[in-house]
Enzyme design. Structure first.
Site: not given
Length: 296
Positions: A173, A221, A291
């Site tokens: 990420r 998420c 995130e």
């Protein structure tokens, strides 16, 4: 409306006090002080340089899928590269030249039909290529960074340069691109039978549809998975599935998603995020890292 101040003369692509909620998947949050939709590199440079000269903070918005905007909005300039100039996707052999504003789902379909494999891991992940590269979008089936060979970026002062595979680092990420603007990229894919790629793409999409609350208002998420662990499982183990604060609810389908029900405020989501962090820490001494990007 004629603008006064730092963006005077740029009325054709800059607006003041633009509501951001309609531009995000959550459909919540306050306005942007300035909203910039450049239609060319020249317009992007002009607006970016004015931000630097006037000390205005720069934000870049893709499809708003991985974003939570605070209720008070953003006291800065939000750039959105959604004009046709930024949405190009040209296939040259096994290489795809793609603009930062290109929709990842449309790119998946285009490459599958062309018999090119490598981005089907993005099936079911909303967003633009620019945001996808910045976040190294993907999941258990692979990630975007694996096929990126070049990224064209622009610094806030208007300097444009290429980052190539030998100096790009894609991690979980994240990427090592620090320039505020991603303009486009080259992807190197693999030739394969279109039917086989489509079958794989559908399987990935079905998996996500069956395990994630895709039909509810959410931003994907909320937390990164701690190394070797599942954030969703940790939240579930802490007994938080279905927990509600105001209009925000921890999804009962996948605990790493927070659903925004009618009337939900960004503050409801933020309060729920804080409680989740505290409860997971109490139970497992594991800190959950965000995130989702928060603009507040």
């Amino acid at each position: 409306m004629q603008l006064v101040g730092p963006f005077s003369g740029l009325e054709s692509f800059v607006r003041e006090n633009e509501p951001l909620a309609p531009h995000t998947w959550y459909r919540i949050g306050g306005p942007a002080k300035w909203f910039v939709q450049p239609r060319s590199v020249e317009e992007l440079k002009d607006a970016a340089i004015r931000c630097v000269e006037n000390g205005i903070q720069i934000y870049v918005l893709g499809l708003g899928a991985n974003l939570l905007v605070g209720d008070d909005g953003v006291n800065g300039a939000v750039f959105r590269l959604d004009a046709d100039h930024w949405k190009t996707a040209e296939i040259n052999g096994i290489n795809v030249e793609v603009g930062a504003g290109a929709d990842m789902q449309k790119l998946v379909l285009k490459t599958v039909r062309a018999g090119l494999a490598g981005v089907e891991c993005l099936a079911g992940i909303p967003g633009t290529i620019g945001g996808g590269i910045r976040m190294n979008a993907g999941g258990k089936f692979g990630d975007l960074g694996a096929v990126v060979t070049r990224v064209t970026v622009m610094a806030a002062d208007g300097t444009i340069f290429d980052r190539t595979k030998d100096d790009l680092v894609f991690d979980y990420r994240s990427t090592n691109i620090s320039a505020p603007f991603i303009l486009g990229a080259t992807l190197e894919l693999d030739e394969e039978d279109p039917d086989r790629i489509m079958k794989r793409t559908k399987e990935i999409w079905m998996y996500k549809r069956n395990t994630q609350p895709l039909n509810a208002k959410n931003c994907g998420c909320i937390f990164k998975n701690p190394r070797g662990l599942s954030a969703g499982a940790l939240i579930d183990q802490a007994g938080l599935k279905g927990m509600v604060i105001g209009g925000a609810e921890v999804s009962t389908k996948h605990a790493n998603f927070i659903i925004a029900h009618p009337g939900c405020k960004a503050d409801d989501v933020m309060r729920l995020v804080k409680i989740i962090r505290e409860k997971v820490w109490e139970k497992n001494q594991i800190h959950l890292e965000s995130e989702v990007k928060v603009w507040a």
